[in-house]
Scaffold this motif. Structure first.
Motif, PDB file in Angstrom:
ATOM      1  N   ASN A 116     -21.408 -38.327   8.893  1.00 50.43           N
ATOM      2  CA  ASN A 116     -20.456 -38.956   8.538  1.00 50.43           C
ATOM      3  C   ASN A 116     -19.339 -38.749   9.335  1.00 50.43           C
ATOM      4  O   ASN A 116     -17.971 -39.433   9.209  1.00 50.43           O
ATOM      5  CB  ASN A 116     -20.283 -39.059   7.408  1.00 50.43           C
ATOM      6  N   ARG A 117     -19.299 -37.579  10.567  1.00 53.78           N
ATOM      7  CA  ARG A 117     -18.361 -37.066  11.276  1.00 53.78           C
ATOM      8  C   ARG A 117     -16.640 -37.228  10.502  1.00 53.78           C
ATOM      9  O   ARG A 117     -15.867 -37.450  10.867  1.00 53.78           O
ATOM     10  CB  ARG A 117     -18.146 -38.683  12.186  1.00 53.78           C
ATOM     11  N   ARG A 118     -16.973 -35.914  10.108  1.00 56.21           N
ATOM     12  CA  ARG A 118     -15.988 -35.787   8.769  1.00 56.21           C
ATOM     13  C   ARG A 118     -15.972 -34.432   8.709  1.00 56.21           C
ATOM     14  O   ARG A 118     -17.202 -33.315   8.796  1.00 56.21           O
ATOM     15  CB  ARG A 118     -16.512 -36.274   7.139  1.00 56.21           C
ATOM     16  N   SER A 119     -14.625 -33.436   8.465  1.00 63.66           N
ATOM     17  CA  SER A 119     -14.336 -32.200   8.349  1.00 63.66           C
ATOM     18  C   SER A 119     -14.936 -31.986   6.775  1.00 63.66           C
ATOM     19  O   SER A 119     -14.739 -32.136   5.745  1.00 63.66           O
ATOM     20  CB  SER A 119     -13.502 -31.828   8.549  1.00 63.66           C
ATOM     21  N   PRO A 133     -16.028 -32.141  12.125  1.00 57.05           N
ATOM     22  CA  PRO A 133     -16.869 -33.742  12.365  1.00 57.05           C
ATOM     23  C   PRO A 133     -17.698 -33.256  13.186  1.00 57.05           C
ATOM     24  O   PRO A 133     -18.692 -34.418  13.014  1.00 57.05           O
ATOM     25  CB  PRO A 133     -16.045 -34.379  12.532  1.00 57.05           C
ATOM     26  N   TYR A 134     -18.053 -32.271  14.528  1.00 59.03           N
ATOM     27  CA  TYR A 134     -19.573 -31.923  15.029  1.00 59.03           C
ATOM     28  C   TYR A 134     -19.956 -30.772  14.725  1.00 59.03           C
ATOM     29  O   TYR A 134     -21.265 -30.640  15.293  1.00 59.03           O
ATOM     30  CB  TYR A 134     -18.766 -31.587  16.121  1.00 59.03           C
ATOM     31  N   GLY A 135     -19.816 -30.637  13.085  1.00 64.92           N
ATOM     32  CA  GLY A 135     -21.113 -29.562  12.935  1.00 64.92           C
ATOM     33  C   GLY A 135     -20.381 -28.031  12.958  1.00 64.92           C
ATOM     34  O   GLY A 135     -20.980 -27.141  12.909  1.00 64.92           O
ATOM     35  N   ARG A 136     -19.665 -28.145  14.288  1.00 64.95           N
ATOM     36  CA  ARG A 136     -19.400 -26.763  14.422  1.00 64.95           C
ATOM     37  C   ARG A 136     -18.522 -25.549  12.998  1.00 64.95           C
ATOM     38  O   ARG A 136     -17.291 -26.099  12.558  1.00 64.95           O
ATOM     39  CB  ARG A 136     -18.132 -26.404  15.835  1.00 64.95           C
ATOM     40  N   TYR A 165     -29.032 -25.071  13.808  1.00 71.47           N
ATOM     41  CA  TYR A 165     -27.803 -23.849  14.444  1.00 71.47           C
ATOM     42  C   TYR A 165     -28.208 -24.445  15.947  1.00 71.47           C
ATOM     43  O   TYR A 165     -28.062 -24.264  17.033  1.00 71.47           O
ATOM     44  CB  TYR A 165     -28.958 -22.425  14.754  1.00 71.47           C
ATOM     45  N   PHE A 166     -28.496 -25.504  16.007  1.00 67.84           N
ATOM     46  CA  PHE A 166     -28.782 -26.358  17.523  1.00 67.84           C
ATOM     47  C   PHE A 166     -28.362 -27.475  17.270  1.00 67.84           C
ATOM     48  O   PHE A 166     -28.408 -28.363  17.224  1.00 67.84           O
ATOM     49  CB  PHE A 166     -30.006 -26.425  17.665  1.00 67.84           C
ATOM     50  N   LEU A 167     -26.383 -27.404  17.173  1.00 71.80           N
ATOM     51  CA  LEU A 167     -24.989 -28.453  17.808  1.00 71.80           C
ATOM     52  C   LEU A 167     -25.794 -29.397  18.748  1.00 71.80           C
ATOM     53  O   LEU A 167     -25.653 -30.645  18.645  1.00 71.80           O
ATOM     54  CB  LEU A 167     -24.140 -28.180  17.488  1.00 71.80           C
ATOM     55  N   GLU A 168     -26.327 -28.823  19.707  1.00 70.98           N
ATOM     56  CA  GLU A 168     -26.330 -30.355  20.415  1.00 70.98           C
ATOM     57  C   GLU A 168     -27.625 -31.156  20.573  1.00 70.98           C
ATOM     58  O   GLU A 168     -27.487 -32.266  20.733  1.00 70.98           O
ATOM     59  CB  GLU A 168     -26.912 -29.274  22.251  1.00 70.98           C
ATOM     60  N   VAL A 215     -28.834 -33.948  25.528  1.00 76.70           N
ATOM     61  CA  VAL A 215     -28.295 -34.690  26.875  1.00 76.70           C
ATOM     62  C   VAL A 215     -27.171 -35.124  25.798  1.00 76.70           C
ATOM     63  O   VAL A 215     -26.576 -35.218  26.489  1.00 76.70           O
ATOM     64  CB  VAL A 215     -29.598 -35.237  27.345  1.00 76.70           C
ATOM     65  N   TYR A 216     -27.460 -35.868  24.654  1.00 75.16           N
ATOM     66  CA  TYR A 216     -26.955 -36.860  24.181  1.00 75.16           C
ATOM     67  C   TYR A 216     -25.693 -35.459  23.668  1.00 75.16           C
ATOM     68  O   TYR A 216     -24.971 -35.985  23.758  1.00 75.16           O
ATOM     69  CB  TYR A 216     -27.069 -37.424  22.918  1.00 75.16           C
ATOM     70  N   GLY A 217     -25.686 -34.779  22.149  1.00 72.91           N
ATOM     71  CA  GLY A 217     -25.393 -33.737  22.027  1.00 72.91           C
ATOM     72  C   GLY A 217     -24.160 -33.178  22.930  1.00 72.91           C
ATOM     73  O   GLY A 217     -22.755 -32.670  22.556  1.00 72.91           O
ATOM     74  N   VAL A 218     -24.725 -32.357  23.866  1.00 73.37           N
ATOM     75  CA  VAL A 218     -23.762 -31.598  24.830  1.00 73.37           C
ATOM     76  C   VAL A 218     -22.732 -32.884  25.707  1.00 73.37           C
ATOM     77  O   VAL A 218     -21.493 -32.528  26.221  1.00 73.37           O
ATOM     78  CB  VAL A 218     -24.413 -31.097  26.225  1.00 73.37           C
ATOM     79  N   TYR A 219     -22.948 -33.958  25.679  1.00 72.85           N
ATOM     80  CA  TYR A 219     -22.145 -35.240  26.454  1.00 72.85           C
ATOM     81  C   TYR A 219     -20.791 -35.243  25.059  1.00 72.85           C
ATOM     82  O   TYR A 219     -19.554 -35.130  25.188  1.00 72.85           O
ATOM     83  CB  TYR A 219     -22.511 -36.306  26.412  1.00 72.85           C
ATOM     84  N   VAL A 220     -21.589 -35.728  23.259  1.00 72.94           N
ATOM     85  CA  VAL A 220     -20.485 -35.501  22.872  1.00 72.94           C
ATOM     86  C   VAL A 220     -19.353 -34.206  22.795  1.00 72.94           C
ATOM     87  O   VAL A 220     -18.727 -34.354  22.044  1.00 72.94           O
ATOM     88  CB  VAL A 220     -21.411 -35.950  21.658  1.00 72.94           C
TER      89      VAL A 220
END
Length: 545
Positions: free
Chosen positions: A463-466, A481-484, A150-153, A211-216
């Motif tokens: 894997n950055r895949r839908s 691809p970002y888990g959203r 649940y913590f996407l960042e 921090v990295y997650g917010v940027y991505v």
């Protein structure tokens, strides 16, 4: 006095089990995982031998398994008794395996001293999690990294490390928080400076990935992806009764829902049906009429369909068949049955197929069935699907879009979606997006289907895949691809939905190089073991003071 000690030890073990279980979906309290092992580490400080360690580690992980996996039994009036018995055995037996990393931790603690045992704990437990995902008895459902979905960042960095890197981070934070509390107890001061330093370090380690997650996530909209619209069908059929329906009824139901979807969303190019949507071996000649009707509908709608169905391979020479294969009593012919999926393309007679490679132990296949084939028949459960054969290879499906482009994708069946190394192989072979077909309705509206859905988020980010996830009764949906989660259905909802997914050709560091953190953990564990054995040898020989 003994009762007081017992109660204190029991309480510490129980609290660890509860904290770990509270970390898992559908609860959104994954931060509890950062302190889940802390009571257990304090407990080990109070234990004198491995017998005590086994007892209390079993208690901790028993409650962890009980509260997190209670749903496995189905527990409905229709549920097969085999499923319920399997759940009880899982909850009773599975906690025993967790003794292994705890034994190694205590072994290093007793025989090396210092703080090596604390340093090595995250490595040892991460290595254990990986090995728990291997062999035909594997059950990696409770991987600690699964708590953070649940913590996407926080999870964006697993495109480099995979899920085991996330587990390693959480285990490291547990050790640091344990040291912080130990300093507080030692100094009897809640404002201890050394404790505060440990606490700050632990918090920083836990939040730095954000921090990295917010940027991505902020820059994700700038990424250019090709897109395609995909639809999915969630029929919400009772899983205990669907095997009794006729083939004509099944095909008409799915095709009717497909037509409704295409009518609303004419730009859909692929429609996905769930696991064993078709319960008949409808590629065999006795069902040729129904298959031809199904294929004619696909051609007229001009849409590709990916569906789950049972497939079979017959052996002309019985001596070539594995011992676990089925036998037709009237003829003596042997065959293997597969939990498969197939891609049916408009205007093409070619059928692309994939057979499930990782099967649920006991539920879908007896572990090491070719060795213990004499147990297959008595251990089959009521719905008659507990002796699937193992698929041999990954498949990358190919379809030609209406604009002439070729799209490649792969699909995992149900339980396979919790195996990061398998999903990674699909992407390595060229899959531009992923499909998961499943039937989680066996377990009712419990934690299980929600946990299973959330775990697909991790595969998307690694894997950055839908991911297109299609379940019989839910939960189905689309994950970017970002888990959203772009869109999802409710559980026990009969519906058909569509959405635009992103296609990606680029491979992440994790996709290319795999579980490097596991290799590092293995090296660290072996090194710690050798150092400890060498110190024991020196002590025994009197080389130390």
């Amino acid at each position: 006095m003994k009762r007081k000690i017992f109660n204190e030890r029991f309480l510490l073990a129980f609290v660890s089990g509860v904290l770990l279980s509270l970390s898992f979906p559908p609860l959104k309290t994954g931060f509890f995982a950062t302190i889940g092992f802390v009571p257990l580490l304090f407990l080990i400080d109070r234990l004198e031998n491995y017998k005590q360690l086994f007892r209390y580690s079993y208690i901790a992980f028993f409650f962890f398994n009980l509260f997190t996996l209670y749903w496995v039994g189905g527990w409905s009036k229709e549920a097969d008794p085999f499923l319920m018995v399997g759940c009880v055995l899982l909850i009773l037996v599975h906690p025993i395996l967790f003794f292994l990393p705890m034994w190694f931790y205590m072994f290093i603690k007793k025989n090396y001293g210092g703080k090596l045992h604390l340093f090595i704990f995250p490595f040892a437990f991460t290595l254990f999690e990986y090995f728990r995902s291997t062999t035909e008895l594997a059950f990696p459902w409770l991987t600690i990294g699964n708590t953070q979905t649940y913590f996407l960042e926080k999870i964006q960095f697993i495109e480099f490390t995979g899920i085991y890197g996330l587990s390693f981070l959480i285990l490291t934070v547990n050790v640091i928080f344990y040291l912080a509390l130990k300093e507080i107890f030692r100094e009897k001061n809640f404002l201890s400076k050394s404790a505060l330093r440990y606490f700050i370090v632990g918090v920083l380690i836990y939040i730095v990935p954000d921090v990295y997650g917010v940027y991505v996530l902020k820059s994700s909209d700038e990424d250019s992806f090709k897109e395609m619209k995909v639809g999915l069908i969630q029929p919400d059929i009772n899983p205990w009764l669907k095997w009794e329906g006729t083939l004509a009824e099944q095909l008409e139901l799915y095709m009717g829902m497909t037509k409704d979807l295409i009518h609303r969303e004419p730009d859909v190019e692929l429609v996905v049906y769930p696991e064993t949507a078709i319960t008949y071996y409808f590629l065999l000649s006795p069902y040729r009429y129904h298959f031809n009707w199904f294929k004619s509908q696909i051609d007229s709608l001009n849409v590709a369909i990916l569906t789950g169905f049972p497939d079979a391979r017959f052996y002309d020479d019985p001596s070539q068949a594995p011992p676990s294969s089925h036998i037709i009593k009237d003829t003596g012919q042997r065959y293997d049955a597969y939990n498969a999926m197939g891609l049916f393309l408009p205007g093409s007679d070619k059928i692309q197929k994939y057979a499930k490679m990782i099967l649920v132990p006991f539920g879908e296949r007896l572990p090491y069935a070719d060795v213990f084939h004499f147990l297959i028949e008595p251990l089959q459960w009521g719905v008659g699907i507990s002796n699937w054969a193992k698929g041999k290879d990954t498949t990358v499906f190919e379809m030609k879009r209406r604009n002439g482009e070729i799209v490649k994708f792969s699909g995992g069946v149900c339980y396979e979606s919790i195996y990061p190394s398998l999903i990674r192989e699909f992407v390595k072979r060229g899959a531009q997006f992923l499909v998961v077909i499943t039937n989680d309705s066996w377990y009712g509206n419990t934690s299980g289907p929600y946990q299973h859905f959330q775990y697909s988020i991790l595969r998307a980010v690694e894997n950055r895949r839908s991911i297109v996830r299609c379940a019989n009764g839910g939960i189905s949906g689309f994950i970017d691809p970002y888990g959203r989660v772009q869109r999802k259905t409710r559980f026990h909802e009969k519906t058909q939905i569509a959405d635009v997914i992103r296609l990606n050709d680029e491979k992440t560091f994790y996709t290319k190089y795999g579980d490097i953190i596991v290799h590092i953990s293995g090296f660290a564990v072996v090194l710690a073991f050798l150092f400890t054995m060498f110190k024991k040898f020196k002590t025994k020989r009197g080389f130390t003071k």
